[in-house]
Write a protein that holds these residues in place. Structure first.
Motif, mmCIF file in Angstrom:
data_model
loop_
_atom_site.group_PDB
_atom_site.id
_atom_site.type_symbol
_atom_site.label_atom_id
_atom_site.label_comp_id
_atom_site.label_asym_id
_atom_site.label_seq_id
_atom_site.Cartn_x
_atom_site.Cartn_y
_atom_site.Cartn_z
ATOM 1 N N VAL A 52 1.007 -1.671 0.626
ATOM 2 C CA VAL A 52 0.147 -0.035 0.047
ATOM 3 C C VAL A 52 1.085 1.242 0.406
ATOM 4 O O VAL A 52 1.930 0.705 0.739
ATOM 5 N N ASN A 53 0.246 2.202 -1.036
ATOM 6 C CA ASN A 53 1.541 3.199 -1.087
ATOM 7 C C ASN A 53 0.180 4.505 -0.844
ATOM 8 O O ASN A 53 -0.494 4.030 -1.634
ATOM 9 N N LEU A 54 0.899 5.004 -0.306
ATOM 10 C CA LEU A 54 0.045 7.102 0.224
ATOM 11 C C LEU A 54 1.137 8.064 -0.129
ATOM 12 O O LEU A 54 2.222 7.988 0.166
ATOM 13 N N SER A 55 0.255 9.116 -0.951
ATOM 14 C CA SER A 55 1.721 10.183 -1.512
ATOM 15 C C SER A 55 1.345 11.217 -1.839
ATOM 16 O O SER A 55 0.031 11.366 -1.584
ATOM 17 N N GLY A 56 1.680 12.365 -1.434
ATOM 18 C CA GLY A 56 0.982 13.826 -1.651
ATOM 19 C C GLY A 56 1.956 15.231 -1.584
ATOM 20 O O GLY A 56 3.267 14.490 -1.336
ATOM 21 N N SER A 57 1.779 15.807 -2.937
ATOM 22 C CA SER A 57 2.791 17.082 -2.988
ATOM 23 C C SER A 57 1.733 18.392 -2.464
ATOM 24 O O SER A 57 0.902 18.403 -2.825
ATOM 25 N N LEU A 58 2.494 19.420 -1.934
ATOM 26 C CA LEU A 58 2.087 20.239 -1.994
ATOM 27 C C LEU A 58 3.191 21.917 -1.563
ATOM 28 O O LEU A 58 4.483 21.197 -0.512
ATOM 29 N N SER A 59 2.956 22.794 -2.070
ATOM 30 C CA SER A 59 4.148 23.887 -2.373
ATOM 31 C C SER A 59 5.810 23.356 -2.191
ATOM 32 O O SER A 59 7.169 23.779 -1.816
ATOM 33 N N GLY A 60 5.956 22.426 -3.234
ATOM 34 C CA GLY A 60 7.966 22.221 -3.199
ATOM 35 C C GLY A 60 7.745 20.403 -2.930
ATOM 36 O O GLY A 60 8.458 20.170 -2.283
ATOM 37 N N TRP A 61 7.201 20.305 -1.540
ATOM 38 C CA TRP A 61 7.092 19.066 -0.430
ATOM 39 C C TRP A 61 6.361 18.009 -0.647
ATOM 40 O O TRP A 61 5.337 18.086 -1.559
ATOM 41 N N ARG A 62 7.393 16.936 -1.257
ATOM 42 C CA ARG A 62 6.622 15.554 -1.288
ATOM 43 C C ARG A 62 7.071 14.402 -0.320
ATOM 44 O O ARG A 62 8.072 14.728 0.396
ATOM 45 N N THR A 63 5.372 13.752 0.573
ATOM 46 C CA THR A 63 6.194 12.700 0.803
ATOM 47 C C THR A 63 5.366 11.384 0.097
ATOM 48 O O THR A 63 4.148 11.258 0.084
ATOM 49 N N ASP A 64 5.695 10.054 0.880
ATOM 50 C CA ASP A 64 5.966 9.230 0.422
ATOM 51 C C ASP A 64 5.646 7.967 1.362
ATOM 52 O O ASP A 64 6.727 8.046 1.755
ATOM 53 N N VAL A 65 4.433 7.187 1.728
ATOM 54 C CA VAL A 65 4.725 6.766 3.149
ATOM 55 C C VAL A 65 4.249 4.979 2.156
ATOM 56 O O VAL A 65 3.459 4.638 1.271
ATOM 57 N N THR A 66 4.935 3.644 2.059
ATOM 58 C CA THR A 66 4.557 2.358 1.891
ATOM 59 C C THR A 66 4.223 1.276 3.121
ATOM 60 O O THR A 66 6.100 1.128 3.454
ATOM 61 N N LEU A 67 3.760 0.596 2.596
ATOM 62 C CA LEU A 67 4.000 -0.343 3.090
ATOM 63 C C LEU A 67 4.283 -1.738 2.521
ATOM 64 O O LEU A 67 2.818 -2.167 1.558
ATOM 65 N N PHE A 68 5.550 -2.945 2.938
ATOM 66 C CA PHE A 68 5.287 -3.922 1.978
ATOM 67 C C PHE A 68 5.024 -5.359 2.495
ATOM 68 O O PHE A 68 5.399 -4.898 4.498
ATOM 69 N N ALA A 69 4.042 -6.431 2.463
ATOM 70 C CA ALA A 69 4.070 -7.859 2.779
ATOM 71 C C ALA A 69 3.850 -8.440 2.682
ATOM 72 O O ALA A 69 3.792 -8.881 1.070
ATOM 73 N N THR A 70 4.582 -9.428 3.043
ATOM 74 C CA THR A 70 5.258 -10.820 2.183
ATOM 75 C C THR A 70 4.673 -12.117 3.386
ATOM 76 O O THR A 70 4.769 -11.815 4.190
ATOM 77 N N GLY A 71 3.917 -12.465 2.185
ATOM 78 C CA GLY A 71 3.928 -14.489 3.999
ATOM 79 C C GLY A 71 4.333 -15.315 3.840
ATOM 80 O O GLY A 71 5.909 -14.938 2.876
ATOM 81 N N GLU A 72 4.126 -15.870 4.645
ATOM 82 C CA GLU A 72 5.500 -17.256 4.259
ATOM 83 C C GLU A 72 6.305 -17.909 3.190
ATOM 84 O O GLU A 72 5.437 -17.684 1.928
#
Length: 696
Positions: free
Chosen positions: A606-626
């Motif tokens: 799952v990836n969430l991203s946002g950019s505003l006034s020259g700022w950019r933020t990305d947060v990513t969650l990775f999940a892998t099973g057995e």
């Protein structure tokens, strides 16, 4: 002399072929006096433009939120990244359980070949100067593609971006540096120049130095008769993980034209690194590996497109490459005696304790020519012929000095009937590819020969059911010969390996539910089936140099990829969310009927991203099973599921017409202790802070 003559013959045809940017290859206007604030834009001619199947793609803006190519690629569905941990650990890509060797990695439409088992190390490739990274999970069909591109079961494309120049300026400069965990320092520098003719040049170089050491968690508990449980739970330091590397690139782009386009790229990469080996318990403790590896990789490549009127278009591609790998193998008794000593201080006066040296030099020449005829508005024919020469040399007694000549010949026809309304709801491509491989090697003091040839058909179709709803699918055969490393590496290969044969089927759909100026919501799903015969499995043994290769008689892969993507604008800000899920049931049908090594049944991100006034933020969650390390899915071979959380924050600051970009990448924020490859622990929390100044 015979080898030199062969190389010369392959290169003679370079001047005779040409190519084109016909309208569907053009990704932007031929000339623009003013460009947006981004410092890069896509090439006029792209090797992925006009593709029948739309690939998964990471844009240049998204590439700026990651520290390496492997982090960008693992955002794709159906992908497993094989990471051996640390800054210098090998990082390869596996798509839909087909294996790393089945995934072609292409830079500007020309495949990267290497001397290490065709497992391209993504950690050696640079993100700077790229317009996009695209993944075709199956057959790519684009105008004027080479025959070799049809042979890849899946393909990863790295597309370079042309520089642009504002306000009549002729030069751009980028200066940057990065620093972070593991005592990592990474400076970089690039210069872009616009010639009077309209051609442009980019020169870039970067370096990295990292000690690489990091702490990891180890535990082992055993139950004894009578109910007694004994063991340990401790933290250890991962050693011999250092990396020193330098990379230099030069790329020349042609002037903008509607009739022809070309580019030339020269590349060099050199590195020295430690190979820490797996972490496993033996009598007397955990053995420490002091093995070292040095790499020198260089290539020069170019491509040329030309259009001859409304009917004929031509393309030519050529490449010369050289790879030198030096491996120093320290006997296991040395690390036990000098575990606290750096490798450079190890005394080699004792002959019985002297390390073994292995040197491998791989020479390669590649030439491709293709032609396309536009018979009418709905029927196009593409013909391509590729040749490649490979020679592996080593300073080892009894080495076989293999020479391989490979020929790919393809004929492709594309049908896209147009309705009276002007719409093209159907698009179908049929291809037949002929592969001929001839090996010559030294055997018992005389030259021996081995030859294989095979036909590989494919069929790709797309149907636009309604506005925003598209169904697509393909069926193809792929065939992979064992590589030089599989067959001829001393201490590594086995000459009993059989070629790998794969039949692929895919059916997918994409629905753009919302598409407006401020919002976009889309869903994409694929279901696929891969049937593999004599699948080649490669797993490391005592370190990342020594590998064990073996065939699995029959593998059956049933999988599904699902993606939901939502983006919107709010005022001056742009925000997005992407969720991806992959299901892969990859069974060994020849013996155990279990999941094949290292393939999870479930994975996603799952990836969430946002950019505003020259700022950019990305947060990513990775999940892998057995996962399991062998097809015998027993508890003793189980690898635990894992999740990681990564984040990146960047800020662009304009000053005097120039730009400063600050970026902070935070990896494994939750400090998870996990392994992607058995006994190769991954780092916990780590970060990289970088600053880049762009002078116009």
């Amino acid at each position: 002399m015979r080898r030199l003559a062969t190389v010369a013959f392959l290169l003679l045809g370079v001047v005779t072929a040409a190519q084109e940017p016909f309208p569907e290859l053009v990704e932007g206007p031929v000339f623009q006096a003013h460009q947006p604030s981004d410092t890069l834009r896509a090439s006029v001619v792209s090797s992925t433009a006009g593709s029948l199947i739309v690939p998964q793609r990471v844009s240049s803006e998204q590439l700026k939120t990651v520290t390496g190519l492997s982090e960008a690629v693992r955002r794709f569905t159906g992908v497993q990244i094989r990471d051996y941990g640390g800054v210098g650990g090998l990082k390869t890509v596996n798509v839909r359980s087909l294996g790393s060797e089945y995934t072609g990695v292409f830079v500007d439409g020309i495949q990267i070949d290497n001397a290490q088992n065709m497992q391209v190390d993504l950690g050696r490739l640079n993100l700077d100067g790229l317009a996009s990274v695209s993944l075709f999970s199956g057959q790519k069909v684009s105008p004027l593609q080479s025959a070799k591109e049809y042979s890849s079961a899946s393909a990863l494309y790295l597309e370079s971006a042309e520089p642009y120049f504002l306000g009549g300026r002729k030069d751009n400069f980028h200066v940057g540096t990065g620093a972070g965990s593991f005592l990592t320092v990474a400076p970089k520098l690039s210069w872009e120049h616009l010639f009077k003719s309209g051609a442009s040049l980019r020169l870039s170089t970067d370096a990295m130095s990292s000690k690489g050491e990091y702490r990891f968690h180890v535990k082992d508990f055993r139950q004894y008769p009578g109910g007694t449980i004994a063991g340990y739970d401790t933290t250890m330091l991962r050693k011999n993980c250092d990396l020193s590397s330098v990379r230099a690139e030069a790329m020349l782009f042609s002037p903008r034209s509607n009739e022809s386009s070309w580019n030339v790229k020269a590349y060099f990469y050199g590195s020295g690194r430690g190979l820490p080996g797996p972490v496993y318990k033996k009598a007397g403790g955990y053995p420490l590996s002091l093995d070292r590896q040095t790499d020198r990789d260089a290539f020069v490549q170019g491509r040329y497109y030309r259009s001859l009127g409304d009917v004929w278009s031509f393309a030519a591609r050529a490449k010369l490459s050289f790879n030198h790998l030096e491996y120093i193998d320290f006997p296991e008794d040395i690390p036990r005696l000098v575990s606290s000593v750096e490798p450079r201080l190890v005394s080699l006066s004792n002959h019985s304790a002297s390390p073994a040296h292995y040197n491998y030099r791989n020479h390669s020449a590649y030439l491709s020519a293709s032609a396309m005829a536009v018979v009418n508005s709905w029927f196009k024919v593409n013909l391509a012929q590729d040749l490649q020469y490979d020679y592996l040399d080593a300073d080892l007694r009894g080495f076989v000095y293999p020479v391989r000549l490979t020929s790919w010949s393809s004929l492709s026809a594309r049908f896209a009937p147009r309705l009276a309304s002007g719409a093209e709801p159907f698009d179908v491509s049929a291809t037949i590819l002929y592969l001929d491989v001839s090996d010559t090697f030294l055997s018992f003091d005389h030259r021996s020969k081995a030859r294989r040839n095979v036909w590989m058909p494919s069929l790709v179709a797309r149907w636009k059911i309604a506005d925003g709803l598209t169904v697509n699918g393909f069926a193809k055969r792929s065939y992979r010969m064992p590589t030089f490393n599989d067959l001829y590496y001393t201490t590594v290969g086995t000459k009993t390996l059989d070629p790998e044969d794969a039949i692929q089927f895919d059916l997918g759909a994409e629905w753009i539910a919302v598409r407006s100026r401020d919002r976009r919501l889309s869903f994409k799903a694929d279901i696929y089936r891969n049937l593999l015969k004599n699948k080649i499995i490669a797993v490391p043994t005592s370190n990342q140099f020594r590998w064990s290769m073996y065939n699995i008689g029959r593998v059956d892969v049933l999988g599904s990829d699902v993606t939901a993507d939502y983006s919107f604008k709010a005022g001056r800000g742009e925000f997005g969310a992407v969720a991806r899920y992959t299901f892969q049931q990859a069974r060994d049908r020849s013996e155990w009927n279990g999941q094949i090594p290292y393939i999870p049944l479930h994975s996603g991100s799952v990836n969430l991203s946002g950019s505003l006034s020259g700022w950019r933020t990305d947060v990513t969650l990775f999940a892998t099973g057995e996962r399991f390390t062998t097809s015998a899915n027993l508890p003793a071979y189980r690898l635990a599921p894992w999740t990681t959380l990564d984040a990146a924050v960047s800020k662009k600051i304009a000053f005097s017409g120039n730009e400063l970009t600050l970026k902070l990448c935070l990896n494994n924020l939750l400090d998870q202790q996990y392994e992607i490859v058995d006994n190769y622990p991954m780092p916990g929390f780590n970060f990289l802070l970088s600053a880049v100044v762009f002078w116009r």
